[in-house]
Design a protein around this motif. Structure first.
Motif, PDB file in Angstrom:
ATOM      1  N   ASP A 148      -7.984  11.627   2.667  1.00 23.67           N
ATOM      2  CA  ASP A 148      -8.258  11.001   3.968  1.00 23.67           C
ATOM      3  C   ASP A 148      -7.943   9.514   3.960  1.00 23.67           C
ATOM      4  O   ASP A 148      -7.222   9.017   4.837  1.00 23.67           O
ATOM      5  CB  ASP A 148      -9.718  11.234   4.366  1.00 23.67           C
ATOM      6  N   SER A 149      -8.446   8.769   2.985  1.00 24.83           N
ATOM      7  CA  SER A 149      -8.218   7.325   2.968  1.00 24.83           C
ATOM      8  C   SER A 149      -6.782   6.981   2.592  1.00 24.83           C
ATOM      9  O   SER A 149      -6.183   6.053   3.154  1.00 24.83           O
ATOM     10  CB  SER A 149      -9.199   6.639   2.015  1.00 24.83           C
ATOM     11  N   ALA A 150      -6.195   7.745   1.645  1.00 26.47           N
ATOM     12  CA  ALA A 150      -4.814   7.464   1.225  1.00 26.47           C
ATOM     13  C   ALA A 150      -3.837   7.758   2.354  1.00 26.47           C
ATOM     14  O   ALA A 150      -2.922   6.969   2.623  1.00 26.47           O
ATOM     15  CB  ALA A 150      -4.463   8.279  -0.014  1.00 26.47           C
ATOM     16  N   MET A 153      -4.025   5.108   5.214  1.00 22.04           N
ATOM     17  CA  MET A 153      -3.343   3.865   4.869  1.00 22.04           C
ATOM     18  C   MET A 153      -1.826   4.029   4.901  1.00 22.04           C
ATOM     19  O   MET A 153      -1.100   3.222   5.478  1.00 22.04           O
ATOM     20  CB  MET A 153      -3.797   3.421   3.478  1.00 22.04           C
ATOM     21  N   TYR A 154      -1.345   5.108   4.279  1.00 22.41           N
ATOM     22  CA  TYR A 154       0.097   5.405   4.226  1.00 22.41           C
ATOM     23  C   TYR A 154       0.682   5.560   5.629  1.00 22.41           C
ATOM     24  O   TYR A 154       1.717   4.975   5.961  1.00 22.41           O
ATOM     25  CB  TYR A 154       0.293   6.671   3.399  1.00 22.41           C
ATOM     26  N   ALA A 155       0.001   6.350   6.479  1.00 22.03           N
ATOM     27  CA  ALA A 155       0.519   6.626   7.818  1.00 22.03           C
ATOM     28  C   ALA A 155       0.574   5.364   8.660  1.00 22.03           C
ATOM     29  O   ALA A 155       1.550   5.124   9.394  1.00 22.03           O
ATOM     30  CB  ALA A 155      -0.347   7.683   8.498  1.00 22.03           C
ATOM     31  N   LYS A 156      -0.445   4.523   8.566  1.00 23.50           N
ATOM     32  CA  LYS A 156      -0.463   3.284   9.346  1.00 23.50           C
ATOM     33  C   LYS A 156       0.613   2.323   8.870  1.00 23.50           C
ATOM     34  O   LYS A 156       1.323   1.715   9.683  1.00 23.50           O
ATOM     35  CB  LYS A 156      -1.835   2.629   9.234  1.00 23.50           C
ATOM     36  N   ASP A 198     -12.231  -1.658  -5.394  1.00 22.91           N
ATOM     37  CA  ASP A 198     -12.745  -0.293  -5.190  1.00 22.91           C
ATOM     38  C   ASP A 198     -12.224   0.411  -3.944  1.00 22.91           C
ATOM     39  O   ASP A 198     -12.781   1.426  -3.514  1.00 22.91           O
ATOM     40  CB  ASP A 198     -14.283  -0.279  -5.157  1.00 22.91           C
ATOM     41  N   ILE A 199     -11.148  -0.119  -3.337  1.00 24.54           N
ATOM     42  CA  ILE A 199     -10.543   0.588  -2.199  1.00 24.54           C
ATOM     43  C   ILE A 199      -9.063   0.823  -2.476  1.00 24.54           C
ATOM     44  O   ILE A 199      -8.442   0.113  -3.273  1.00 24.54           O
ATOM     45  CB  ILE A 199     -10.715  -0.170  -0.865  1.00 24.54           C
ATOM     46  N   ILE A 200      -8.525   1.841  -1.827  1.00 27.13           N
ATOM     47  CA  ILE A 200      -7.105   2.160  -1.974  1.00 27.13           C
ATOM     48  C   ILE A 200      -6.297   1.186  -1.126  1.00 27.13           C
ATOM     49  O   ILE A 200      -6.439   1.146   0.097  1.00 27.13           O
ATOM     50  CB  ILE A 200      -6.816   3.601  -1.529  1.00 27.13           C
ATOM     51  N   VAL A 201      -5.464   0.376  -1.785  1.00 22.13           N
ATOM     52  CA  VAL A 201      -4.636  -0.580  -1.051  1.00 22.13           C
ATOM     53  C   VAL A 201      -3.158  -0.254  -1.163  1.00 22.13           C
ATOM     54  O   VAL A 201      -2.326  -0.869  -0.485  1.00 22.13           O
ATOM     55  CB  VAL A 201      -4.897  -2.023  -1.515  1.00 22.13           C
ATOM     56  N   GLY A 202      -2.811   0.714  -2.025  1.00 27.55           N
ATOM     57  CA  GLY A 202      -1.411   1.092  -2.168  1.00 27.55           C
ATOM     58  C   GLY A 202      -1.268   2.563  -2.492  1.00 27.55           C
ATOM     59  O   GLY A 202      -2.149   3.161  -3.130  1.00 27.55           O
ATOM     60  N   SER A 213       8.256   7.137  -1.575  1.00 30.70           N
ATOM     61  CA  SER A 213       7.619   6.203  -0.647  1.00 30.70           C
ATOM     62  C   SER A 213       6.720   5.255  -1.426  1.00 30.70           C
ATOM     63  O   SER A 213       6.183   5.604  -2.480  1.00 30.70           O
ATOM     64  CB  SER A 213       6.797   6.950   0.405  1.00 30.70           C
ATOM     65  N   VAL A 214       6.600   4.046  -0.910  1.00 32.81           N
ATOM     66  CA  VAL A 214       5.635   3.066  -1.407  1.00 32.81           C
ATOM     67  C   VAL A 214       5.076   2.348  -0.198  1.00 32.81           C
ATOM     68  O   VAL A 214       5.832   1.915   0.677  1.00 32.81           O
ATOM     69  CB  VAL A 214       6.278   2.017  -2.349  1.00 32.81           C
ATOM     70  N   SER A 215       3.765   2.254  -0.114  1.00 35.22           N
ATOM     71  CA  SER A 215       3.158   1.534   0.999  1.00 35.22           C
ATOM     72  C   SER A 215       1.961   0.750   0.506  1.00 35.22           C
ATOM     73  O   SER A 215       1.277   1.152  -0.433  1.00 35.22           O
ATOM     74  CB  SER A 215       2.744   2.502   2.115  1.00 35.22           C
ATOM     75  N   VAL A 216       1.719  -0.401   1.142  1.00 37.58           N
ATOM     76  CA  VAL A 216       0.593  -1.260   0.807  1.00 37.58           C
ATOM     77  C   VAL A 216      -0.171  -1.548   2.087  1.00 37.58           C
ATOM     78  O   VAL A 216       0.437  -1.805   3.142  1.00 37.58           O
ATOM     79  CB  VAL A 216       1.065  -2.583   0.158  1.00 37.58           C
TER      80      VAL A 216
END
Length: 280
Positions: A148-150, A153-156, A198-202, A213-216
């Protein structure tokens, strides 16, 4: 001349690598073919194998026709196109996407002649250098509970990239789905997460020697996270025994500056074109 389009068989697959000259084929097409994905067909002139087709049948269909160089300029591609489009029309597709290398002007002219209009372009790039020296990073493999969180972030991040490029006026943020959740879980070993505070940033995905794909996360861009993440992913690919790292970068994507600075070289530009289907 008797041109037919047939479904793939193991015999034909092995024969294709012997008989077809793939020198100017699109790399993404070649990777899918190498992986024996289901959406491939063969073009025959009588019993002579002369080409390969990737045909994904959906409302938004995909069509890529590759005729071996020795058999071009004989009308084979035109017949194959008509046969494939007839198959797609029977399945009530609404749009067909194709791609071609712009260093092959003949392919571009052919696509444009039959109603395919440019949508966007993407640079196919390769890195052939050594492993990168990078400081220790908090990067780990993706796990199912991360979806959910990954994905959010990736989609946005990719939606914002598409909007910034200007070639995607209809771009929307991809919604999560159970099918995608399952697919990510099945390919978790190909997916990596960059953790900060402690959060997914990439998020990154690899497919053999290709960075898929690579996203930040937007608010964490410009802090060197993307640079270190790409270096880490390159090392992962090289450590698997690959001699190079490849990727596609949408033309206009500001990430191109990062790839250039790391030593990636442009091999060619692939143009993607679409054709809307109107039924009477």
């Amino acid at each position: 001349m008797n041109i037919t389009v047939r479904e793939m068989s193991d015999t034909d697959y092995n024969k294709a690598w012997e008989l077809i000259n793939f020198e100017d084929a699109d790399a993404e097409f070649l990777l899918a073919f190498k992986n024996k994905e289901e959406d491939f067909y063969y073009v025959f002139d009588d019993d002579q194998l002369v080409g390969i087709i990737e045909l994904i049948i959906d409302k938004d269909a995909f069509l890529y026709i590759f005729i071996s160089p020795a058999f071009r300029n004989k009308g084979i591609g035109l017949i194959a196109l008509k046969l494939c489009e007839e198959k797609l029309y029977k399945n009530s597709v609404k749009k067909i996407t194709t791609t071609y290398r712009i260093d092959n002007l003949q392919s571009k002219v052919f696509a444009n002649k039959f109603g395919y209009t440019r949508k966007f372009s993407s640079a196919y790039m390769k890195y052939t250098g050594n492993r990168f020296d990078i400081p220790e990073q908090l990067i780990r493999n993706y796990r199912g509970k991360d979806y959910d969180s990954a994905h959010e972030m990736y989609a946005k991040a990719f939606h914002e990239m598409r909007v910034s490029v200007g070639d995607f006026p209809d771009s929307i943020i991809e919604r999560p789905s159970e099918n995608m959740r399952k697919y990510w879980a099945e390919t978790a070993n190909e997916r990596f997460l960059y953790i900060h505070d402690d959060i997914i940033v990439g998020y990154a995905h690899i497919d053999e020697d290709e960075i898929g794909s690579v996203s930040v996360r937007t608010e964490h861009q410009g802090q060197g996270i993307g640079r270190n993440f790409v270096k880490y992913i390159c090392n992962k690919i090289l450590d698997k025994g690959n001699d190079e790292v490849s990727l596609y970068c949408v033309v206009g994507n500001k990430a191109r500056r990062l790839y250039d600075s790391l030593g990636f070289q442009e091999v060619y530009i692939a143009e993607y074109a679409t054709k809307s289907v109107i039924y009477k």
